[in-house]
Motif scaffolding. Sequence first.
Motif, PDB file in Angstrom:
ATOM      1  N   ILE A 185       4.009   1.607  -9.810  1.00  0.00           N
ATOM      2  CA  ILE A 185       4.275   3.047  -9.979  1.00  0.00           C
ATOM      3  C   ILE A 185       5.781   3.298  -9.941  1.00  0.00           C
ATOM      4  CG2 ILE A 185       3.949   5.344  -8.969  1.00  0.00           C
ATOM      5  CD1 ILE A 185       1.323   4.311  -7.761  1.00  0.00           C
ATOM      6  N   LYS A 186       6.454   2.671  -8.970  1.00  0.00           N
ATOM      7  CA  LYS A 186       7.898   2.873  -8.841  1.00  0.00           C
ATOM      8  C   LYS A 186       8.636   2.382 -10.088  1.00  0.00           C
ATOM      9  CE  LYS A 186      11.756   2.078  -5.683  1.00  0.00           C
ATOM     10  NZ  LYS A 186      12.224   1.397  -4.451  1.00  0.00           N
ATOM     11  N   GLU A 187       8.209   1.248 -10.618  1.00  0.00           N
ATOM     12  CA  GLU A 187       8.846   0.717 -11.825  1.00  0.00           C
ATOM     13  C   GLU A 187       8.636   1.647 -13.004  1.00  0.00           C
ATOM     14  OE1 GLU A 187       7.159  -3.141 -12.261  1.00  0.00           O
ATOM     15  OE2 GLU A 187       8.529  -4.100 -10.821  1.00  0.00           O
ATOM     16  N   LEU A 188       7.455   2.217 -13.134  1.00  0.00           N
ATOM     17  CA  LEU A 188       7.190   3.175 -14.218  1.00  0.00           C
ATOM     18  C   LEU A 188       8.093   4.401 -14.081  1.00  0.00           C
ATOM     19  CD1 LEU A 188       3.301   2.918 -14.241  1.00  0.00           C
ATOM     20  CD2 LEU A 188       4.789   2.367 -16.176  1.00  0.00           C
ATOM     21  N   ALA A 189       8.275   4.862 -12.824  1.00  0.00           N
ATOM     22  CA  ALA A 189       9.149   6.012 -12.600  1.00  0.00           C
ATOM     23  C   ALA A 189      10.581   5.680 -12.981  1.00  0.00           C
ATOM     24  CB  ALA A 189       9.066   6.451 -11.135  1.00  0.00           C
ATOM     25  N   GLU A 190      11.029   4.472 -12.624  1.00  0.00           N
ATOM     26  CA  GLU A 190      12.399   4.063 -12.934  1.00  0.00           C
ATOM     27  C   GLU A 190      12.627   3.898 -14.425  1.00  0.00           C
ATOM     28  OE1 GLU A 190      12.618   0.581 -10.552  1.00  0.00           O
ATOM     29  OE2 GLU A 190      13.222   1.657  -8.719  1.00  0.00           O
ATOM     30  N   ASP A 226      11.500   6.025 -16.471  1.00  0.00           N
ATOM     31  CA  ASP A 226      11.441   7.410 -16.954  1.00  0.00           C
ATOM     32  C   ASP A 226      10.097   7.789 -17.561  1.00  0.00           C
ATOM     33  OD1 ASP A 226      14.001   8.018 -16.084  1.00  0.00           O
ATOM     34  OD2 ASP A 226      14.911   7.280 -17.946  1.00  0.00           O
ATOM     35  N   ASN A 227       9.040   7.052 -17.203  1.00  0.00           N
ATOM     36  CA  ASN A 227       7.711   7.506 -17.588  1.00  0.00           C
ATOM     37  C   ASN A 227       7.437   8.779 -16.789  1.00  0.00           C
ATOM     38  OD1 ASN A 227       4.803   7.898 -17.223  1.00  0.00           O
ATOM     39  ND2 ASN A 227       4.540   5.949 -18.273  1.00  0.00           N
ATOM     40  N   PRO A 228       7.246   9.930 -17.442  1.00  0.00           N
ATOM     41  CA  PRO A 228       7.114  11.193 -16.686  1.00  0.00           C
ATOM     42  C   PRO A 228       5.927  11.171 -15.720  1.00  0.00           C
ATOM     43  CG  PRO A 228       6.489  11.485 -18.991  1.00  0.00           C
ATOM     44  CD  PRO A 228       7.121  10.149 -18.896  1.00  0.00           C
ATOM     45  N   TRP A 229       4.823  10.530 -16.156  1.00  0.00           N
ATOM     46  CA  TRP A 229       3.680  10.433 -15.245  1.00  0.00           C
ATOM     47  C   TRP A 229       3.973   9.460 -14.101  1.00  0.00           C
ATOM     48  CZ3 TRP A 229       0.109  13.939 -15.129  1.00  0.00           C
ATOM     49  CH2 TRP A 229      -0.176  14.677 -16.278  1.00  0.00           C
ATOM     50  N   GLY A 230       4.790   8.458 -14.380  1.00  0.00           N
ATOM     51  CA  GLY A 230       5.223   7.556 -13.321  1.00  0.00           C
ATOM     52  C   GLY A 230       6.044   8.307 -12.283  1.00  0.00           C
ATOM     53  N   ILE A 231       6.924   9.187 -12.779  1.00  0.00           N
ATOM     54  CA  ILE A 231       7.732  10.003 -11.872  1.00  0.00           C
ATOM     55  C   ILE A 231       6.831  10.915 -11.033  1.00  0.00           C
ATOM     56  CG2 ILE A 231       9.482  11.821 -11.764  1.00  0.00           C
ATOM     57  CD1 ILE A 231      10.670  10.593 -14.367  1.00  0.00           C
ATOM     58  N   ILE A 232       5.855  11.542 -11.696  1.00  0.00           N
ATOM     59  CA  ILE A 232       4.923  12.432 -10.977  1.00  0.00           C
ATOM     60  C   ILE A 232       4.205  11.669  -9.874  1.00  0.00           C
ATOM     61  CG2 ILE A 232       2.684  13.600 -11.200  1.00  0.00           C
ATOM     62  CD1 ILE A 232       4.891  15.415 -12.062  1.00  0.00           C
ATOM     63  N   TYR A 233       3.603  10.545 -10.209  1.00  0.00           N
ATOM     64  CA  TYR A 233       2.764   9.853  -9.220  1.00  0.00           C
ATOM     65  C   TYR A 233       3.587   9.116  -8.168  1.00  0.00           C
ATOM     66  CZ  TYR A 233      -1.559  11.196 -11.384  1.00  0.00           C
ATOM     67  OH  TYR A 233      -2.616  11.947 -11.835  1.00  0.00           O
ATOM     68  N   TYR A 234       4.783   8.698  -8.496  1.00  0.00           N
ATOM     69  CA  TYR A 234       5.630   8.107  -7.468  1.00  0.00           C
ATOM     70  C   TYR A 234       6.047   9.174  -6.458  1.00  0.00           C
ATOM     71  CZ  TYR A 234       9.306   5.570  -5.079  1.00  0.00           C
ATOM     72  OH  TYR A 234      10.076   4.974  -4.107  1.00  0.00           O
ATOM     73  N   ASN A 235       6.306  10.375  -6.947  1.00  0.00           N
ATOM     74  CA  ASN A 235       6.640  11.462  -6.023  1.00  0.00           C
ATOM     75  C   ASN A 235       5.418  11.929  -5.235  1.00  0.00           C
ATOM     76  OD1 ASN A 235       9.633  12.606  -6.217  1.00  0.00           O
ATOM     77  ND2 ASN A 235       9.055  11.789  -8.237  1.00  0.00           N
ATOM     78  N   TYR A 236       4.216  11.825  -5.829  1.00  0.00           N
ATOM     79  CA  TYR A 236       3.004  12.074  -5.034  1.00  0.00           C
ATOM     80  C   TYR A 236       2.954  11.101  -3.852  1.00  0.00           C
ATOM     81  CZ  TYR A 236       0.538  15.351  -8.163  1.00  0.00           C
ATOM     82  OH  TYR A 236       0.137  16.450  -8.880  1.00  0.00           O
ATOM     83  N   TYR A 237       3.274   9.847  -4.132  1.00  0.00           N
ATOM     84  CA  TYR A 237       3.300   8.854  -3.053  1.00  0.00           C
ATOM     85  C   TYR A 237       4.317   9.255  -1.983  1.00  0.00           C
ATOM     86  CZ  TYR A 237       5.295   4.978  -0.507  1.00  0.00           C
ATOM     87  OH  TYR A 237       5.822   4.212   0.495  1.00  0.00           O
ATOM     88  N   LEU A 238       5.542   9.623  -2.405  1.00  0.00           N
ATOM     89  CA  LEU A 238       6.583   9.978  -1.450  1.00  0.00           C
ATOM     90  C   LEU A 238       6.190  11.180  -0.607  1.00  0.00           C
ATOM     91  CD1 LEU A 238       9.759   9.549  -3.709  1.00  0.00           C
ATOM     92  CD2 LEU A 238       8.979   8.029  -1.869  1.00  0.00           C
ATOM     93  N   ILE A 239       5.422  12.077  -1.202  1.00  0.00           N
ATOM     94  CA  ILE A 239       5.020  13.302  -0.483  1.00  0.00           C
ATOM     95  C   ILE A 239       3.889  13.015   0.496  1.00  0.00           C
ATOM     96  CG2 ILE A 239       3.951  15.580  -0.756  1.00  0.00           C
ATOM     97  CD1 ILE A 239       5.452  15.651  -3.537  1.00  0.00           C
ATOM     98  N   TRP A 240       2.872  12.290   0.048  1.00  0.00           N
ATOM     99  CA  TRP A 240       1.642  12.187   0.835  1.00  0.00           C
ATOM    100  C   TRP A 240       1.509  10.913   1.667  1.00  0.00           C
ATOM    101  CZ3 TRP A 240       0.185  16.736   1.347  1.00  0.00           C
ATOM    102  CH2 TRP A 240       0.163  17.641   0.294  1.00  0.00           C
TER     103      TRP A 240
END
Length: 831
Positions: free
Chosen positions: A166-171, A173-187
């Motif tokens: 997930i983190k690699e997808l966010a890095e 710039d996959n927008p859904w990767g960014i969304i779900y990585y931030n879900y992880y950071l939040i929850w």
Amino acid sequence: MNNIVIYEKYFNNSVQPDPGLLSQLNEKNIRVQENWFRGLALLEQLISEYREGAPKEQLTSLFDLLFYDGADHTASVYLDDEAYQWFFKKMTEILGRLAALCPEAGLELAIAYVLARREYRDLQKSEQWFRQAITAGVEAAAPVYCYYQYAGLLPGADKEKALVAIKELAEKDNPWGIIYYNYYLIWFSPEATLTEPFYALKEHPDKKIRKNYYHALQGYYGRKEEKEKQLEILKEGIEKYNSSYCRLVLTDVQWPDAGSDEEKEALLGAIKKAYDLGAIDGAVSLGLRYLPQQPQSAQDFDKAVCWLKQAWKYGNSYTAYRLAYLYLYNEWIKDIPAGLALMKAAKEAGSIDAAIEWAEMHLEGTVTPVNKETAYATFTELHQKEIPYATYRLGNFYEYGEPDMGIAADLTKALEHYKQAADKNLPVAQYNTGRFLKYGFDDTPADMPAALSYFTKAAAGNNAQAYVELGLYEESGGRQDYAKAFEYFSRAAAIGYPYANYLKGLYLEFDYHRSGQKDPAGAFACYEYAAGYNEINAVYELGRCYKFGVGTEQNYDKGFEYLKKAADAGYPKALAELALSYERAEGVAEDREKAVGYMEKAAQQNYVYAQYAVGRYYLHGYAQPDAEKGREWLEKAAEQEHPYALLELGDYYLFDYNRLEQYDKAIDYYKRAKEQQVFSDGLGLCYEYGIGTEASPATAFNEYTLAAEYGNTNAKYRLGKCYYDGYGTDKNLEASFRWFSESANEGNDNAKVALGRQYLKGEGVQQQPGKAVELFKNAANNELANAQFELANCYLMGEGVDEDEDQALYWFEKAAENGHEGAKKITGKRR
């Protein structure tokens, strides 16, 4: 609208869907059940009619309408079982066909197999469709798939590997990767944070991305406890995207502020609307909100049970656990077979709460036979899943051992498990780790600094026992900060910990924390609360309060009731207090046999006061004289340096109660009592008469002075004699008068005689023969021979009383009977 025929007609080849329907449908009216099924039928037709290379806009736009924000849930949520079966089969068939043309449908199908009703969930098929969507390049597929793996919706996956993906997808710039990585950071992360790229998603062209941006941002503010910002984001998410999830969370945030029944009913309606619109957890919220606080009948549970069952339909194992708990333990709707079946189902569905309860109920044996093997196996399974509570409970098994199961007590292994659970922030495990470190075990030495660290962590998690341990440390850890100790005890008491209420009661009663004011009524309330939970210390204290009227009206009957309850439980202080009640006839008739019996039971538990008291009973013949037995009990108390037992032993040897002629042993006992600032005239007598030491008038005088100043009555008399005779000090009749007066006022008969002589002769005081006679009479009536002799002389000589030879002879004879040599000569009597 649960008749399948009504739905099937839209898919009948003889009934052609309205070709203009697509232009009529929108995000609002697609929520009408009939429109949704007509739309699905149209989608099926468009798939059938699609030709290679043709535009797909109609397919994709209709697909988005049908499955955006839970529209499929709205259409199917209230279908009966038969209708739902037909619906799910039809929907998955159509999505499967559509996936060949629109890969996003494959992702929707993968999600459907995870979130459908329990019977229709198929994680293997979900896995297949996720992989197909990922292979087809669906941008959201990999982030959703990895997040489901990490969150446990797809069990058995490598969670850490999923998180890295997930983190690699966010890095990248996959927008859904960014969304779900931030879900992880939040929850899931220890402290909620957001990444910088996340904020740019607010303006993303994809509406679904923007909606999830609001979902994540409100969660972030919720974790940060920034309520106003969270409310602002939730309302904006509803306004812009009609988000069912935002609707549901909004009701949760607003619920604590709902004061009236009308406000709560409005919120319950809002929760139902959110559920109808696709927020599947709304059923959970409704089930829990409808649970009655003060039920009057079984019907009061109907709504709660209905919604809990609805949530369980969709696989929410927590609601199955809550429903099972109701059936097992709630008297209004108790159904143990149903509860056991549900608890087992919830456990198998992955509910950690249910698995823990399953293990605990097999240990307790209240609703099912005790089966420690089942409990141990369940905790072991949960331990392997890194559930801290299960690790802690296994520690209990190893601490105490279960020989029947072949589990030997192993404190090292127990501590290992407690530490593992403690390191995962389980407060009760942190407390138990601290407990082991505080006392040490086997070859492991005590480590108080490490213990305090764990107690502090446990207290931060609101563990009452840890608060108490911190309080005890403040009392006796060299700090002696009683105000801080009281603060800790009060925190634990506020949580409801009975033992802490007992401790708080002691502080309130005796003001150990130096608040400047004792609070006996507050202490009584604390004792009463703790005694209600059979906290045995508090049961005793409550009995004591009733007996002596501390913080409440004196009530001997209630006092006896609670003291007897504590005594029956073997509580030594209560046994001793009951003994004193029988000795002193406090609320009961004097009964020497019971007094000795209760006190001896307390003494046998090594209660030092009782050992001293039993020794006193036997030494002085309270029940039956037995000087040797008295000495034995006093020696036991003396081993714990009980000061009054030491004084009694000093007297035992000094006055030779058992004719041992071991007088020299006395001085050591008196000295040991003196070290605790407990005095009698014994040490002075040793120095006066050279018993166990060289005679020393000055030292004797000093010892009498010290003991007298600490309030010992006999020492005051002896000090008066020193001043009267000039022994160890200068003769001082005024000083002797003072000390004889104090001792006489406290009941010392010898002092009364000495004081009477001073009044009779006018030594150090104005001569007052009448007062002298009064003092002589008082002591003479207590059978003191010297007083009887002096009184006889007063009657003979007419000093302070009319001359009366008959009275004089009477008192001379009494004195002679009590061994007075001068009286014997006068009366001619010899012994």
